[in-house]
Motif scaffolding. Structure first.
Motif, mmCIF file in Angstrom:
data_model
loop_
_atom_site.group_PDB
_atom_site.id
_atom_site.type_symbol
_atom_site.label_atom_id
_atom_site.label_comp_id
_atom_site.label_asym_id
_atom_site.label_seq_id
_atom_site.Cartn_x
_atom_site.Cartn_y
_atom_site.Cartn_z
ATOM 1 N N ALA A 40 4.657 -31.163 -6.294
ATOM 2 C CA ALA A 40 5.475 -30.370 -5.967
ATOM 3 C C ALA A 40 6.397 -31.000 -4.909
ATOM 4 N N PHE A 41 6.113 -31.315 -4.115
ATOM 5 C CA PHE A 41 6.576 -32.019 -2.754
ATOM 6 C C PHE A 41 5.953 -32.920 -2.262
ATOM 7 N N SER A 42 6.481 -33.857 -1.612
ATOM 8 C CA SER A 42 6.115 -35.064 -0.671
ATOM 9 C C SER A 42 6.287 -35.434 0.170
ATOM 10 N N THR A 43 5.482 -36.124 0.893
ATOM 11 C CA THR A 43 6.072 -35.624 2.612
ATOM 12 C C THR A 43 7.062 -37.361 3.127
ATOM 13 N N HIS A 44 7.192 -37.402 2.164
ATOM 14 C CA HIS A 44 8.321 -38.676 2.608
ATOM 15 C C HIS A 44 9.582 -38.536 1.202
ATOM 16 N N ARG A 45 10.722 -38.912 2.062
ATOM 17 C CA ARG A 45 12.105 -39.034 0.899
ATOM 18 C C ARG A 45 11.842 -39.336 -0.091
ATOM 19 N N GLN A 73 14.986 -32.349 1.154
ATOM 20 C CA GLN A 73 14.402 -32.028 2.706
ATOM 21 C C GLN A 73 14.261 -30.577 3.250
ATOM 22 N N ARG A 74 12.718 -30.447 3.342
ATOM 23 C CA ARG A 74 12.442 -28.461 3.399
ATOM 24 C C ARG A 74 12.022 -28.399 4.621
ATOM 25 N N THR A 75 11.676 -27.129 5.341
ATOM 26 C CA THR A 75 10.823 -27.581 6.247
ATOM 27 C C THR A 75 10.498 -25.962 6.565
ATOM 28 N N THR A 76 8.746 -26.180 6.360
ATOM 29 C CA THR A 76 7.502 -25.177 6.559
ATOM 30 C C THR A 76 8.330 -23.612 6.661
ATOM 31 N N ASN A 77 8.039 -22.805 7.276
ATOM 32 C CA ASN A 77 8.395 -21.675 7.993
ATOM 33 C C ASN A 77 7.112 -21.177 8.485
ATOM 34 N N LEU A 78 6.152 -21.534 7.966
ATOM 35 C CA LEU A 78 4.273 -21.077 8.025
ATOM 36 C C LEU A 78 3.864 -21.185 9.811
ATOM 37 N N LEU A 99 7.040 -28.074 9.592
ATOM 38 C CA LEU A 99 7.122 -29.883 9.166
ATOM 39 C C LEU A 99 7.728 -29.936 7.967
ATOM 40 N N SER A 100 8.352 -31.270 7.987
ATOM 41 C CA SER A 100 9.049 -31.780 7.283
ATOM 42 C C SER A 100 8.515 -31.691 5.445
ATOM 43 N N TYR A 101 9.331 -31.776 5.086
ATOM 44 C CA TYR A 101 8.886 -31.747 3.304
ATOM 45 C C TYR A 101 10.239 -31.992 2.088
ATOM 46 N N PHE A 102 9.595 -32.813 1.304
ATOM 47 C CA PHE A 102 10.852 -33.308 0.359
ATOM 48 C C PHE A 102 10.415 -32.409 -1.089
ATOM 49 N N VAL A 103 11.823 -32.286 -1.961
ATOM 50 C CA VAL A 103 10.748 -31.124 -3.482
ATOM 51 C C VAL A 103 12.084 -31.890 -4.159
ATOM 52 N N GLU A 124 4.442 -24.437 0.743
ATOM 53 C CA GLU A 124 4.181 -24.811 2.328
ATOM 54 C C GLU A 124 2.796 -24.902 2.247
ATOM 55 N N ARG A 125 2.135 -23.710 2.120
ATOM 56 C CA ARG A 125 0.442 -24.227 2.495
ATOM 57 C C ARG A 125 -0.386 -25.323 2.004
ATOM 58 N N GLU A 126 0.134 -25.476 1.102
ATOM 59 C CA GLU A 126 0.019 -27.282 0.576
ATOM 60 C C GLU A 126 0.563 -28.427 1.074
ATOM 61 N N VAL A 127 1.244 -28.229 2.207
ATOM 62 C CA VAL A 127 2.305 -29.252 3.261
ATOM 63 C C VAL A 127 1.621 -29.090 4.208
ATOM 64 N N HIS A 128 0.713 -27.898 4.460
ATOM 65 C CA HIS A 128 -0.473 -27.809 6.222
ATOM 66 C C HIS A 128 -0.790 -28.265 5.621
ATOM 67 N N SER A 129 -1.995 -28.304 4.946
ATOM 68 C CA SER A 129 -3.160 -28.660 4.554
ATOM 69 C C SER A 129 -3.326 -30.056 4.124
#
Length: 125
Positions: free
Chosen positions: A31-36, A43-48, A53-57, A72-77
């Protein structure tokens, strides 16, 4: 009769079903990547929590609130897992430096820890 009977074919049907379901499940993209990338250009940024944290969708990302929270939980993990890897690598480099009688920070200080930095985790070599 020397041929393969219907009963023999039915025995392999569950195995065939399991094999096909495993192959089909592997075709979904994350669902996302940590790199563009070209597949993840937005680009999105987590609100948790406190870390932003930046992530890309992909452009087709479903931005419904429940989906965003799950992603966003998966991004943090993912960031935490990568940070643990960075800590392990830094510690391994430190041990190698000590065993080689080198200054303990020569290589380990040069090792970058972007995921730990993003989480605000200090990695002391």
């Amino acid at each position: 009769t020397g041929g393969v009977g219907l009963g023999s074919l039915l025995q392999f049907l569950p195995l065939l079903f399991i094999l096909l379901s495993v192959l089909m499940s592997g075709w979904s993209s994350p669902a996302f990547s940590t790199h563009r990338t070209s597949s993840y250009p937005v680009q999105r940024t987590t609100n948790l929590n406190s870390a932003r944290l930046s992530y890309f969708v992909p452009r087709s990302f479903d931005a419904s609130s429940s989906n965003v929270r799950q992603v966003e939980r998966e991004v943090h993990s993912t960031y935490r897992n990568h940070c643990q890897d960075e800590i392990y690598t830094t510690q391994r480099l430190m041990r190698r430096d000590w065993m080689g009688n080198l200054h303990p920070t020569s290589r380990s200080r040069a090792f970058k820890t972007p995921f730990c930095d993003a989480l605000g985790v200090k990695v002391d070599p």
